[in-house]
Scaffold this motif. Sequence first.
Motif, short mmCIF file in Angstrom:
data_model
loop_
_atom_site.label_atom_id
_atom_site.label_comp_id
_atom_site.label_asym_id
_atom_site.label_seq_id
_atom_site.Cartn_x
_atom_site.Cartn_y
_atom_site.Cartn_z
N THR A 44 0.85 -1.19 0.00
CA THR A 44 0.00 0.00 0.00
C THR A 44 0.88 1.24 0.00
O THR A 44 2.10 1.14 0.19
CB THR A 44 -0.94 0.00 1.23
OG1 THR A 44 -1.82 1.10 1.15
CG2 THR A 44 -0.16 0.06 2.53
N VAL A 45 0.28 2.40 -0.19
CA VAL A 45 1.05 3.64 -0.14
C VAL A 45 1.60 3.79 1.28
O VAL A 45 0.85 3.65 2.25
CB VAL A 45 0.17 4.86 -0.50
CG1 VAL A 45 0.93 6.16 -0.31
CG2 VAL A 45 -0.33 4.74 -1.93
N SER A 79 -2.24 -2.86 -8.00
CA SER A 79 -1.63 -4.03 -8.64
C SER A 79 -0.13 -3.98 -8.38
O SER A 79 0.38 -3.05 -7.77
CB SER A 79 -1.93 -4.06 -10.14
OG SER A 79 -1.40 -2.91 -10.77
N VAL A 80 0.58 -5.00 -8.85
CA VAL A 80 2.03 -5.09 -8.70
C VAL A 80 2.63 -5.31 -10.08
O VAL A 80 2.18 -6.18 -10.82
CB VAL A 80 2.44 -6.26 -7.78
CG1 VAL A 80 3.95 -6.34 -7.64
CG2 VAL A 80 1.78 -6.14 -6.43
N LEU A 81 3.65 -4.53 -10.40
CA LEU A 81 4.36 -4.69 -11.66
C LEU A 81 5.83 -4.94 -11.37
O LEU A 81 6.43 -4.22 -10.58
CB LEU A 81 4.24 -3.45 -12.54
CG LEU A 81 2.84 -2.93 -12.85
CD1 LEU A 81 2.92 -1.66 -13.69
CD2 LEU A 81 2.02 -3.98 -13.56
N GLN A 82 6.39 -5.97 -12.00
CA GLN A 82 7.83 -6.13 -11.97
C GLN A 82 8.35 -5.39 -13.19
O GLN A 82 7.87 -5.60 -14.31
CB GLN A 82 8.24 -7.60 -12.04
CG GLN A 82 9.75 -7.77 -12.00
CD GLN A 82 10.22 -9.18 -12.32
OE1 GLN A 82 9.45 -10.03 -12.72
NE2 GLN A 82 11.51 -9.40 -12.19
N VAL A 83 9.32 -4.49 -12.97
CA VAL A 83 9.82 -3.64 -14.05
C VAL A 83 11.35 -3.63 -14.05
O VAL A 83 11.98 -4.17 -13.14
CB VAL A 83 9.29 -2.19 -13.90
CG1 VAL A 83 7.78 -2.13 -14.07
CG2 VAL A 83 9.70 -1.59 -12.55
N ILE A 118 6.88 -1.99 -8.78
CA ILE A 118 6.15 -0.74 -8.59
C ILE A 118 4.67 -1.04 -8.51
O ILE A 118 4.21 -2.10 -8.95
CB ILE A 118 6.42 0.29 -9.73
CG1 ILE A 118 5.92 -0.24 -11.08
CG2 ILE A 118 7.90 0.66 -9.79
CD1 ILE A 118 5.97 0.79 -12.21
N SER A 119 3.92 -0.09 -7.97
CA SER A 119 2.47 -0.20 -7.98
C SER A 119 1.99 0.04 -9.40
O SER A 119 2.52 0.88 -10.12
CB SER A 119 1.86 0.86 -7.05
OG SER A 119 0.46 0.91 -7.23
N GLY A 120 0.95 -0.67 -9.80
CA GLY A 120 0.34 -0.45 -11.10
C GLY A 120 -0.47 0.82 -11.14
O GLY A 120 -0.86 1.30 -12.20
#
Length: 202
Positions: A44-45, A79-83, A118-120
């Motif tokens: 969460t933030v 959401s969750v992003l792998q970047v 990162i957060s989506g």
Amino acid sequence: MANTILRSNHHSKAFQALKLFSLLLLMQRVGAYEFKVGGAKGWTVPTDPNTIAYNQWAEMKRFQIGDSLVFIYPADKDSVLQVNKEDYEKCNKANPIASFADGNTSFKFDKSGAYYFISGNEENCHKNEKMVLVVLADRNKNTNSTISASPPSPPPSDSVDITPSPVPAGEESPHPSGASSIIMSFIGSVGAFVGSSLILVL
């Protein structure tokens, strides 16, 4: 009669050896850990969006190949992003390596190196709902795993150095040392040999 008793003893010994072998295999499999990202708060933030709370959380952990991260978040809002590193720094969600939106994401590490998440939700990412961590190299086995992401460059003023810090006093690292892993592998191998030998005798 004596033959029956002797055969019964062999079966009992084989069963005992099989139980010992199973126990040794279980002890070897206990090496992987599951980490809940952010602890009780989940993904969460951060309460203070000016801090890089997730990187600080990750610095206190020892991640190894086979470990998993669990991201808990409201699926309808986040959401969750792998970047890659550049997208991490810019909160760019256009080209993720992997994308998750189920609210209870499990991500397993299959190689060593730096991982960027990162957060989506781009606004959340700019409020530091993002994380970079390093998975340690497997020093117990001769693997040819390569680091897919480049290690972080010197940190800008708003980031945190991600060099793993020592385990705080009074706490144990969740992972065994290299020496204990080697000992456990040896014990498992000996157990497998003894177990298979006993089964062949029968």
